[in-house]
Write an enzyme that holds these catalytic residues in place. Structure first.
Site, short mmCIF file in Angstrom:
data_model
loop_
_atom_site.label_atom_id
_atom_site.label_comp_id
_atom_site.label_asym_id
_atom_site.label_seq_id
_atom_site.Cartn_x
_atom_site.Cartn_y
_atom_site.Cartn_z
CG ASN A 13 -1.66 1.30 1.39
OD1 ASN A 13 -1.72 2.14 0.33
ND2 ASN A 13 -2.52 1.55 2.57
CE LYS A 15 -0.06 3.35 4.53
NZ LYS A 15 0.05 3.49 6.01
CG HIS A 98 -5.90 2.41 4.60
ND1 HIS A 98 -5.70 3.30 5.62
CD2 HIS A 98 -4.98 1.30 4.64
CE1 HIS A 98 -4.32 2.81 6.08
NE2 HIS A 98 -3.87 1.78 5.52
CD GLU A 100 -2.84 5.76 6.35
OE1 GLU A 100 -2.90 5.84 5.21
OE2 GLU A 100 -2.11 5.37 7.12
CD GLU A 170 -4.02 -1.97 7.18
OE1 GLU A 170 -2.91 -2.63 6.69
OE2 GLU A 170 -4.53 -1.02 6.77
N GLY A 176 1.87 2.33 10.78
CA GLY A 176 3.02 3.43 10.38
C GLY A 176 3.51 3.94 12.00
CB SER A 216 4.67 -1.75 12.00
OG SER A 216 4.32 -0.04 12.13
#
Ligand code: PGA
Length: 256
Positions: A13, A15, A98, A100, A170, A176, A216
């Site tokens: 991914n 991003k 996701h 985010e 996730e 991250g 991560s």
């Protein structure tokens, strides 16, 4: 992983990283490193990189995905891209829900369901993201929350269509942050998601479903995470931008 009953999938991914030229360069680096992969390899890239990624990966077996899509086919939705548009380019995968997108762009369980529905209708494979925040984990509601996210997103998805769904667990606190869930924590929630799918469909559908861990995951911890019976792959952010690291994770999924 249990590769006798389901596919292991390692998906990058990217991003909001890489220009088209940079995307091409990174893929040229990745390609030779993953050519003997014993798992499915996918790169999910920014919209503007899709054409370059499709061209660079043609004939390699590496799948290309987008990072989101809108639920309508077309219309007055400035700045949006539809699932049909992606499919028409030859894109095969799309990340939906996701954290985010949920945190910064107002995605909700309801819009996630609509986006997933549209993606399936367009023939895409959906990488559906679910996961709890640290606060929710501390409140002891991880199981309920993740089950709810999965159940809402899968509303109206037939058993047949489920073959084009990958669920990515996730935990938001691990994305991250360098703080990975332990292999046991990852497996526990992936197993729980499989139970939910079993309830919604049947044991066969649950056994066949690929469930990734994301947050991560890196070259060092991938083997341990992927050795867990219910962790069937990874959705990789930061480490997917470094070819040797991404290749190391693909190798871990190949061996496991
Ligand atoms: P990370 O991101 O690997 O950088 O934690 C994972 C993701 O957001 O999919």
């Amino acid at each position: 992983m249990n590769k006798t009953v389901r596919k292991a999938v390692i998906a990058g991914n990217w991003k909001m990283n890489k220009t088209p030229a940079e995307a091409k360069a990174l893929l040229e680096e990745i390609k030779p490193l993953v050519k003997d992969a014993g798992c499915v390899v996918v790169v999910c890239v920014p919209y503007v990189d899709l054409a370059a990624a499709l061209e660079a990966t043609a004939g390699t077996g590496i799948g290309v995905g987008a990072e989101n899509c809108h639920w309508e086919v077309s219309g007055a939705y400035t700045g949006e891209v539809s699932a049909q548009m992606l499919a028409s380019m030859g894109v095969q995968y799309v990340i939906i829900g996701h954290s985010e997108r949920r945190t910064y762009f107002g995605d909700t369980d309801v819009t996630v369901q609509k986006r997933a529905r549209a993606a399936l209708d367009a023939g895409l494979t959906v990488i559906l993201c679910v996961g709890e925040t640290l606060e929710q984990r501390e409140q002891g509601i991880t199981a309920e929350l993740v089950a709810m996210q999965a159940k809402i997103a899968l509303q109206g998805v037939s058993r047949e269509e489920l073959a084009r769904v990958i669920i990515a667990y996730e935990p938001v606190w691990a994305i991250g942050t360098g703080r990975t869930a332990t292999a046991e924590q990852a497996n526990e929630v992936c197993a729980l998601i499989r139970e939910v799918v079993k309830e919604l469909y049947d044991a066969g559908a649950a056994q066949a479903l690929t469930i990734q861990y994301g947050g991560s995951m890196n070259a060092k911890n991938a083997a341990e995470l992927l050795a867990q019976p219910d962790v069937d792959g990874g959705l990789i952010g930061g480490a997917s931008l470094k070819a040797p690291d991404f290749a190391e994770i693909v190798k871990a999924a190949t061996v496991g």
